[in-house]
Design an enzyme around this catalytic site. Structure first.
Site: not given
Ligand code: ING
Length: 324
Positions: A47, A107, A124, A143, A173, A198
């Site tokens: 991503e 995205n 996304k 985001e 993601c 990411n």
């Molecule tokens: N990053 C993370 C993901 O879903 C996240 C945001 C991390 C949300 C951990 C919830 C828990 O992997 C992106 N870019 O979506």
């Protein structure tokens, strides 16, 4: 007769805020060259693979973030990737920030055929984080500030993949954490889901305890479940490492339709993992335990599309007053 394709997750290490696209593209070309030598036919990049994960940085005027976006694909900076695809005969998935001619920001991820033609585009849908500066968080995750919700649904297309043709779908993601995303593609008989991510290696929400070891575990759990429950392969590729002091986890994986991890990156830098996948392995799940036509009961699933948030259940009380 097996339908064998060699898939590759091309994990990228960190991209610093000060590094231009040419730095990332040069590293990606090295990974494509390695993929070619290893006989891989498709390479899945992460991503937002061209830049640092800029949604961690707050800008009052979102136009000040426009330099992170691509207004053309390919562009001068990304054209070498398309040339390498033609040179090596390799398809590739690329995640990037897209700004449309109308000024809309997404995205976005694409799957590109070895000819250089874009086969599939996805924007996304599940945008995590928040829109405005959040003083509680350790690190911002903006985001919802920089991107609109994707407007292309979860498309699947049957297209060339190596020497075979495969039903290909894309997600990005956070989408991997939502079973609905996987199921919409499973209902289109997806065979290979390509996704980049990411993901911070520590919880940045600062709103509750989450053990560190669960960060990778939750990612793998989501991808393995999605592949198993929809009888498909998943290639999930991280951008990893420490970007301007902020750490993202790696551990990219390739998963088969039985939910098994076939290959896994073990670094948090540039790393290529590959797996020889028999696309016909999707058939078993799709014709038995996950034969949707035979077993699904949409009439019982109304809440899934009727509701956005959850609602409290009705309260139960004893039918007679027994004094307790
Ligand atoms: N990053 C993370 C993901 O879903 C996240 C945001 C991390 C949300 C951990 C919830 C828990 O992997 C992106 N870019 O979506």
């Amino acid at each position: 007769m097996p339908r064998l394709v060699t898939l590759a997750a091309a994990q990228l290490g960190p991209i610093q805020k000060s590094e231009g696209r040419e730095v990332a593209v040069e590293r990606m070309l090295r990974l494509m060259e390695r993929a070619h030598r290893r006989g891989a036919e498709v390479v899945v990049f992460p991503e937002l693979a061209l830049t640092t994960f800029f949604p961690r940085w707050y800008e009052e005027d979102i136009a000040a973030a426009d330099h992170w976006f691509e207004t053309a694909m390919p562009s001068n900076a990304t054209a070498p990737l398309f040339e390498a695809a033609r040179r090596y005969g390799i398809g590739f998935h690329l995640g990037y920030a897209e700004k449309t001619p109308e000024g809309r920001r997404f995205n976005t991820a694409i799957y590109v055929h070895p000819s250089g033609e874009i086969v599939l585009k996805y924007r996304k849908v599940h945008l995590p984080g928040h829109r405005d500066f959040d003083p509680v968080r350790h690190v911002q995750h903006l985001e919802k500030r920089y991107f609109e919700v994707g407007d292309l649904g979860f498309p699947v297309v049957r297209a060339p993949l190596g020497r075979e043709r495969a039903n290909i779908g894309l997600m990005i993601c956070n989408d991997r954490r939502w079973p609905e995303a996987w199921r919409v593609m499973g209902l289109q008989q997806v065979e290979v889901v390509m996704l980049g991510y990411n993901t911070p290696s520590l919880n940045m929400d600062n709103k509750g305890f989450e053990a560190h070891h669960l960060r990778v575990e939750h990612s793998h759990l989501s991808i393995r479940a999605g592949c198993y429950q929809n009888a498909c392969f998943g290639v999930a590729t991280a951008k990893a490492g420490t970007e301007d002091g902020h750490e993202l986890f790696g551990h990219s994986i390739i998963v088969n339709p039985q939910g098994e991890i076939m290959a896994q990156a073990t670094s948090w830098g540039d790393e290529l993992v590959t797996a020889d996948c028999d696309l016909d392995m999707c058939r078993l799940g799709r014709t038995t335990i996950f034969n949707f036509a035979a077993h699904r009961r949409p009439e019982a699933y109304g809440r899934i599309t009727a509701q956005v948030g959850s609602e409290p259940p009705p309260e139960w009380h004893p039918s007679h007053t027994s004094g307790r």
